[in-house]
Design an enzyme around this catalytic site. Structure first.
Site, mmCIF file in Angstrom:
data_model
loop_
_atom_site.group_PDB
_atom_site.id
_atom_site.type_symbol
_atom_site.label_atom_id
_atom_site.label_comp_id
_atom_site.label_asym_id
_atom_site.label_seq_id
_atom_site.Cartn_x
_atom_site.Cartn_y
_atom_site.Cartn_z
ATOM 1 N N LYS A 151 5.113 4.345 -1.124
ATOM 2 C CA LYS A 151 5.321 5.692 -1.658
ATOM 3 C C LYS A 151 6.657 6.274 -1.210
ATOM 4 O O LYS A 151 7.182 7.190 -1.842
ATOM 5 C CB LYS A 151 4.165 6.600 -1.233
ATOM 6 C CG LYS A 151 2.851 6.248 -1.926
ATOM 7 C CD LYS A 151 1.666 7.002 -1.346
ATOM 8 C CE LYS A 151 0.365 6.555 -2.021
ATOM 9 N NZ LYS A 151 -0.842 7.129 -1.383
ATOM 10 N N GLY B 254 0.818 -1.203 0.000
ATOM 11 C CA GLY B 254 0.000 0.000 0.000
ATOM 12 C C GLY B 254 0.853 1.254 0.000
ATOM 13 O O GLY B 254 1.953 1.299 -0.577
ATOM 14 N N SER B 255 0.380 2.274 0.686
ATOM 15 C CA SER B 255 1.014 3.588 0.609
ATOM 16 C C SER B 255 2.384 3.663 1.265
ATOM 17 O O SER B 255 3.105 4.645 1.063
ATOM 18 C CB SER B 255 0.093 4.642 1.232
ATOM 19 O OG SER B 255 -1.067 4.805 0.435
ATOM 20 N N THR B 256 2.778 2.646 2.036
ATOM 21 C CA THR B 256 4.145 2.667 2.566
ATOM 22 C C THR B 256 5.166 2.617 1.430
ATOM 23 O O THR B 256 6.290 3.100 1.578
ATOM 24 C CB THR B 256 4.401 1.497 3.544
ATOM 25 O OG1 THR B 256 4.193 0.255 2.863
ATOM 26 C CG2 THR B 256 3.482 1.586 4.755
#
Length: 490
Positions: free
Chosen positions: A224, A220-222
């Site tokens: 990014k 997920g957004s980790t």
């Protein structure tokens, strides 16, 4: 000598020669295979005839031994807080073999390692029983306890990995649900029943799965953080506060599909700092698409993606695909599509950022000891790669620290400590039908030192979907692990 006697003598000589050849063949050529043959019960009896050496954490053993009351085997393995330490130790069982450190370092623990040959020979001459050596780990008992108890309190499935950024030492490696290796260490009926309960067919929670090393999840957004690193390293953007070219809405290339953000957040042409603070899908999706698959893959590999790690326990290879089109690259750059990672891998990402761009090879065995505590082997820290320049790492640190100061990661704040982090809520299941995974990656800095980097993933199938977030489920666990490491160094 007459002819018949001569023939008999030659024949007998050939028989003796054949016997000598066979004896030497068995003793020297076939010795290893016979010793390792699972049907050779003498080997197993000898294996459990003396106490096994111990696995050590913070100077104390987390393993032990007990005398059995029946059967051919005199001793069996015991474990202290076995469920908490199972992802580190693995198990050794009279009936089911051995795994993880118990298997990899079996020679030291049983005393059969070649490096103990002269000591064993001396003990044999003096009549002293053979002893096993010890495996001294890098683990931090307080951090491990905080990790395991945090996952247990949460009640779902999940894992934690914590690393010392400057060396690569693994400080915590927790998985939940777990199991107590003591329950399968013997050969009784109760051990057989306990073994059946570990089978995924009988227990869908799969407690024997080492989720910290062997399970890959969409990050997920980790992820990014990796995408931001790629943007800085490739010169797409040169600072945290430069506005990006990120329209809103943004339609992914080659499609009519708009990439959505979560809620009404300020993502249009947002700076990298603001985009990480609010976790803007459109910004980082477009960054990945603009850089292209090749550059994104190259940066992901520098962080350790696509390769197994050996700690020495094997960790599954994280995934970042090649040959993706621009829209697929966009989705992968926000930690979805084919992107997948172990908790150890995401701890490595946070660790590299905290260590000013240098990624150290992760390891959990500090040293191997002889029975008299002499050091046989010592692990030296080893640089693995440099995903970031020191300048860009410091830019990314400031961005991750903003996330914790006033972004999605405020629940990880620690008084008097600088914390950088990134939350993630990773969709999974067909059409994202299952409850998402809650992620949090972080590091803590005390002065100029960063003693710990952490990754936490939580899967709670029973939680209300709208209540699942990295900040709510995973960040508090990461905070407790960081606090435990910091407190242990005071």
């Amino acid at each position: 000598m007459n002819k018949p006697l001569r023939r008999i003598a030659i024949f007998c000589g050939l028989l003796v020669l054949a016997l000598l050849i066979r004896d030497n063949w068995l003793q020297y050529v076939k010795a290893d295979s016979l010793r390792e043959d699972t049907d050779n019960r003498r080997v197993l009896i000898a294996r459990y005839a003396t106490p096994r050496g111990d696995i050590i954490v913070d100077g104390k053993s987390i393993t032990g031994h007990a005398e059995t009351t029946s059967g051919d085997f005199k001793y069996k393995r015991t474990y202290k807080d076995g469920a908490m330490w199972a992802p580190v130790t693995g198990f050794v069982s009279q009936s089911y073999g051995a795994t993880q450190l118990e298997s990899i370092e079996d020679g030291i623990l049983t005393g059969n390692d070649d490096r103990l040959f002269f000591r064993n020979t001396l003990d044999m001459l003096t009549g002293k029983p053979k002893e096993g050596g010890n495996v001294v780990t890098t683990l931090n008992a307080a951090a491990q306890k905080a990790a395991y108890n945090g996952l247990k309190k949460q009640g779902g499935k999940g894992a934690v990995a914590a690393i010392e950024p400057s060396t690569g030492k693994i400080l915590a490696l927790a998985s939940y649900p777990s199991y107590d290796p003591s329950t399968i260490a013997g050969g009784s009926d109760s051990d057989a029943e306990a073994w059946k309960k570990l089978d995924k067919k009988n227990n869908p929670d799969d407690p024997s799965l080492n989720r910290a090393l062997r399970e890959v999840y969409p990050p997920g957004s980790t992820f990014k953080v990796v995408t931001a690193a790629a943007a800085l390293q490739n010169g797409l953007y040169t600072s945290a506060d430069e506005k990006t070219k990120s329209p809103l809405p943004w339609t992914m290339p080659g499609t009519t599909t708009q990439l959505k953000n979560e809620g009404n957040i300020p993502c249009e042409n947002a700076t990298l700092r603001t985009a990480l603070q609010y976790s803007c899908n459109t910004v980082f999706g477009k960054v990945g698409s603009d850089l292209g698959n090749e550059k994104m893959l190259d940066e992901a590999k520098k962080f350790g993606f696509t390769e197994e790690q050996f700690t020495p326990v094997r960790s599954s290879a994280p995934v970042f695909s090649d040959d993706m089109n621009p829209s697929q690259t966009a989705l992968s750059s926000i930690g979805q599509y084919n992107t997948a990672a172990t908790p150890l891998q995401m701890a490595m990402v946070a660790s590299a950022v905290a260590n000013n761009g240098t990624l150290m090879k992760p390891y959990m065995v500090d040293s191997l000891q002889a029975p008299n505590l002499d050091t046989l082997e010592k692990t030296e820290p080893e640089k693995m790669s440099e995903p970031l320049s020191a300048e860009n790492a410091q830019i990314l640190q400031s961005m991750m620290e903003t996330v914790v100061q006033k972004g999605t990661g405020t629940t990880a704040q620690i008084d008097g400590v600088t914390v950088g982090g990134k939350t993630g809520t990773a969709q999974h299941g067909e059409n994202n039908s299952k409850n998402p995974y809650a992620w949090f990656i972080s590091y803590a800095k005390v002065g100029d030192s960063a003693p710990v980097a952490v990754a936490v993933v939580v899967q709670d199938d029973n939680a209300v979907r709208e209540n699942i977030s990295g900040s709510g489920l995973a960040a508090p666990i990461a905070k407790s692990v960081m606090e435990a490491v910091i407190d242990s160094k005071k």
